[in-house]
Write an enzyme that holds these catalytic residues in place. Structure first.
Site, mmCIF file in Angstrom:
data_model
loop_
_atom_site.group_PDB
_atom_site.id
_atom_site.type_symbol
_atom_site.label_atom_id
_atom_site.label_comp_id
_atom_site.label_asym_id
_atom_site.label_seq_id
_atom_site.Cartn_x
_atom_site.Cartn_y
_atom_site.Cartn_z
ATOM 1 N N ARG A 23 39.750 42.843 47.666
ATOM 2 C CA ARG A 23 41.147 43.207 47.951
ATOM 3 C C ARG A 23 41.279 44.640 48.457
ATOM 4 O O ARG A 23 42.281 45.312 48.173
ATOM 5 C CB ARG A 23 42.041 43.003 46.715
ATOM 6 N N ARG A 27 47.809 46.207 48.650
ATOM 7 C CA ARG A 27 49.018 46.929 48.263
ATOM 8 C C ARG A 27 48.800 48.276 47.600
ATOM 9 O O ARG A 27 49.756 49.012 47.406
ATOM 10 C CB ARG A 27 49.866 46.037 47.345
ATOM 11 N N TYR A 149 45.521 25.371 42.713
ATOM 12 C CA TYR A 149 46.803 25.735 43.335
ATOM 13 C C TYR A 149 47.549 24.496 43.829
ATOM 14 O O TYR A 149 48.764 24.386 43.669
ATOM 15 C CB TYR A 149 46.579 26.726 44.484
HETATM 16 O O1 CP3 Z 1 39.994 41.258 49.884
HETATM 17 C C1 CP3 Z 1 40.700 41.564 50.872
HETATM 18 O O2 CP3 Z 1 41.079 42.735 51.092
HETATM 19 C C2 CP3 Z 1 41.039 40.483 51.877
HETATM 20 C C3 CP3 Z 1 42.279 39.819 51.711
HETATM 21 C C4 CP3 Z 1 42.481 38.804 50.590
HETATM 22 C C5 CP3 Z 1 43.773 38.522 50.072
HETATM 23 N N1 CP3 Z 1 43.668 37.476 49.208
HETATM 24 C C6 CP3 Z 1 45.007 39.216 50.458
HETATM 25 C C7 CP3 Z 1 46.223 39.076 49.634
HETATM 26 C C8 CP3 Z 1 41.582 37.946 49.943
HETATM 27 C C9 CP3 Z 1 40.068 37.855 50.082
HETATM 28 C C10 CP3 Z 1 42.358 37.107 49.081
HETATM 29 C C11 CP3 Z 1 41.770 36.030 48.272
HETATM 30 C C12 CP3 Z 1 42.598 35.346 47.265
HETATM 31 N N2 CP3 Z 1 43.908 34.943 47.358
HETATM 32 C C13 CP3 Z 1 42.120 34.907 46.016
HETATM 33 C C14 CP3 Z 1 40.694 35.039 45.547
HETATM 34 C C15 CP3 Z 1 40.400 36.397 45.056
HETATM 35 C C16 CP3 Z 1 40.995 36.695 43.701
HETATM 36 O O3 CP3 Z 1 41.786 37.631 43.615
HETATM 37 O O4 CP3 Z 1 40.610 36.008 42.743
HETATM 38 C C17 CP3 Z 1 43.168 34.273 45.345
HETATM 39 C C18 CP3 Z 1 43.137 33.651 43.978
HETATM 40 C C19 CP3 Z 1 44.309 34.294 46.219
HETATM 41 C C20 CP3 Z 1 45.643 33.707 45.977
HETATM 42 C C21 CP3 Z 1 46.718 34.706 45.996
HETATM 43 N N3 CP3 Z 1 47.111 35.433 47.094
HETATM 44 C C22 CP3 Z 1 47.579 35.061 44.928
HETATM 45 C C23 CP3 Z 1 47.491 34.493 43.520
HETATM 46 C C24 CP3 Z 1 48.475 36.018 45.412
HETATM 47 C C25 CP3 Z 1 49.655 36.625 44.707
HETATM 48 C C26 CP3 Z 1 49.255 37.496 43.614
HETATM 49 C C27 CP3 Z 1 48.630 38.758 44.134
HETATM 50 O O5 CP3 Z 1 47.487 39.077 43.765
HETATM 51 O O6 CP3 Z 1 49.312 39.394 44.922
HETATM 52 C C28 CP3 Z 1 48.131 36.276 46.766
HETATM 53 C C29 CP3 Z 1 48.777 37.251 47.683
HETATM 54 C C30 CP3 Z 1 47.919 38.230 48.421
HETATM 55 N N4 CP3 Z 1 46.705 37.952 48.984
HETATM 56 C C31 CP3 Z 1 48.257 39.593 48.700
HETATM 57 C C32 CP3 Z 1 47.196 40.112 49.468
HETATM 58 C C33 CP3 Z 1 47.085 41.506 50.070
HETATM 59 C C34 CP3 Z 1 49.547 40.283 48.321
HETATM 60 C C35 CP3 Z 1 50.584 39.883 49.314
HETATM 61 C C36 CP3 Z 1 51.618 40.916 49.630
HETATM 62 O O7 CP3 Z 1 51.367 41.814 50.449
HETATM 63 O O8 CP3 Z 1 52.710 40.781 49.103
#
Ligand code: CP3
Length: 343
Positions: A23, A27, A149
């Site tokens: 990540r 944010r 999911y």
């Molecule tokens: O790693 C990186 O920088 C690349 C981008 C990336 C995102 N999500 C961006 C994101 C990657 C590799 C993911 C993978 C992802 N997404 C996972 C596996 C990794 C982990 O954390 O276990 C999972 C479970 C998700 C599902 C997901 N996406 C959730 C549960 C959420 C909401 C909760 C949260 O953590 O924000 C997201 C949203 C998300 N994915 C954001 C980002 C930058 C936030 C969105 C925003 O800008 O509002």
């Protein structure tokens, strides 16, 4: 090109320990919010110019050794036919959870170069813009994590509906996971063809499964994916979060690198895994808040333990949290590089 990360994945000797941060585009970075404020999260994922821009932000600011495509593990599911929304506090929501045969039968396997062309275009654009500075990691979710999911309709605490399907309707569960697996194989193959130089499979919720259930209901699908994408020739990282009790099983996934969360001692994990596989991890993301001297000690311990592995890629044990001060992320990158002897 700085190929230190790829070498560590393959178990080749490196001059120092490479680092990237799960990540890392997100944010906790003010510059991410500037781009993100122009639309929704999904809009950002679907806009190759902007997605590439936020992918590169942490390369410029942190100096990490790899870039990871900005996208989300859930976007291919939308194209399988499950409408997806992201809400500010609730996270991802699938309004029509997949819980019966009719719903599974209706799911389709997307064509990545048509339905997910925005992902492939982002990869192609990134390879051009990165111009060999650091390698680019593509990724997907693992079938079990993606299925949670779809079945729950979003994030979950107890995974009741998922486990209920596993235990009471195993054939339906298998049909769903087989479809997700087929989708993931073509999706990852397309990412490699578009230019992804490594592929990470995120099994974020594998740790909620008993080892026998992991072996039966999660691992075989990961093995099938890895077998199918191996010929792409790029290193494959499998990250089973909260997976300390699943390490021996995870080793049979076929991955080149196993991701470690922070709940396991990295030295113990390496001793258990042996020399056939590299490791990635594993600082507690919130340990970034430690005072600098204590953080340095923790980083040193992980870097030193990592030297016993076939190859070690430093990372956090899970994604960096939005509340993290960006300068702490920058500090950990400097520490890993300095303490592992980067010239
Ligand atoms: O790693 C990186 O920088 C690349 C981008 C990336 C995102 N999500 C961006 C994101 C990657 C590799 C993911 C993978 C992802 N997404 C996972 C596996 C990794 C982990 O954390 O276990 C999972 C479970 C998700 C599902 C997901 N996406 C959730 C549960 C959420 C909401 C909760 C949260 O953590 O924000 C997201 C949203 C998300 N994915 C954001 C980002 C930058 C936030 C969105 C925003 O800008 O509002």
């Amino acid at each position: 090109m700085n190929d230190t990360f790829l070498k560590a994945c393959r178990g080749e000797k490196t001059d120092y320990t490479p680092i990237w941060i799960m990540r890392q585009a997100g944010r906790y970075l003010p510059q991410y919010h500037t781009v993100r404020s122009k639309g929704t999260f999904l809009d950002l994922c679907k806009n190759p110019e902007r997605a590439a821009e936020v992918t590169i932000q942490p390369i410029d600011y942190l100096g990490v050794d790899a870039a990871i495509l900005f996208s989300d593990i859930l976007v291919p599911l939308e194209k399988m036919g499950a409408p997806l929304d992201f809400y500010e506090k609730r996270g991802p929501v699938f309004a029509n959870p997949i819980r019966d045969k009719a719903a599974v039968d209706k799911l389709v396997i997307p064509d990545p170069e048509i339905d997910l062309v925005y992902v492939m275009d982002t990869i192609r654009l990134l390879r051009k813009e990165l111009a060999g500075r650091v390698p680019l990691i593509g990724f997907s979710g693992a079938p079990f994590t993606l299925a949670t999911y779809l079945i729950e309709g979003g994030s979950s605490k107890n995974y009741f509906e998922t486990k209920k399907m596993m235990y009471t309707a195993p054939e339906l569960y298998k049909a769903l996971l087989d479809k997700i697996t087929d989708c993931t194989i073509t999706y990852l193959q397309a990412q490699a063809a578009a230019g992804a130089q490594a592929l990470q499979i995120f099994d974020s919720w594998a740790g909620v499964l008993a080892p026998d259930d992991f072996a039966e209901f999660a691992l075989p699908y990961v093995q099938r994916i890895i077998k199918a994408i191996k010929p792409c020739g790029v290193p494959i990282i499998y990250f089973a979060n909260n997976g300390a009790t699943l390490l021996d099983l995870s080793k049979t996934s076929g991955a080149d690198v196993l991701g470690l969360d922070w709940r396991v001692n990295i030295g113990d994990a390496i001793a258990r895994l042996g020399q056939d596989v590299s490791v990635q991890g594993n600082l507690d993301p919130i340990a970034l808040l430690l005072p600098a001297d204590k953080l340095e000690k923790r980083v040193q311990a992980i870097v030193d333990a990592g030297k016993q592995a076939r190859g070690h890629v430093f990372n956090l044990g899970h994604g960096i949290l939005p509340e993290t001060p960006p300068e702490k992320a920058k500090l950990v990158v400097e520490l890993v590089h300095r303490l592992s002897g980067k010239a």
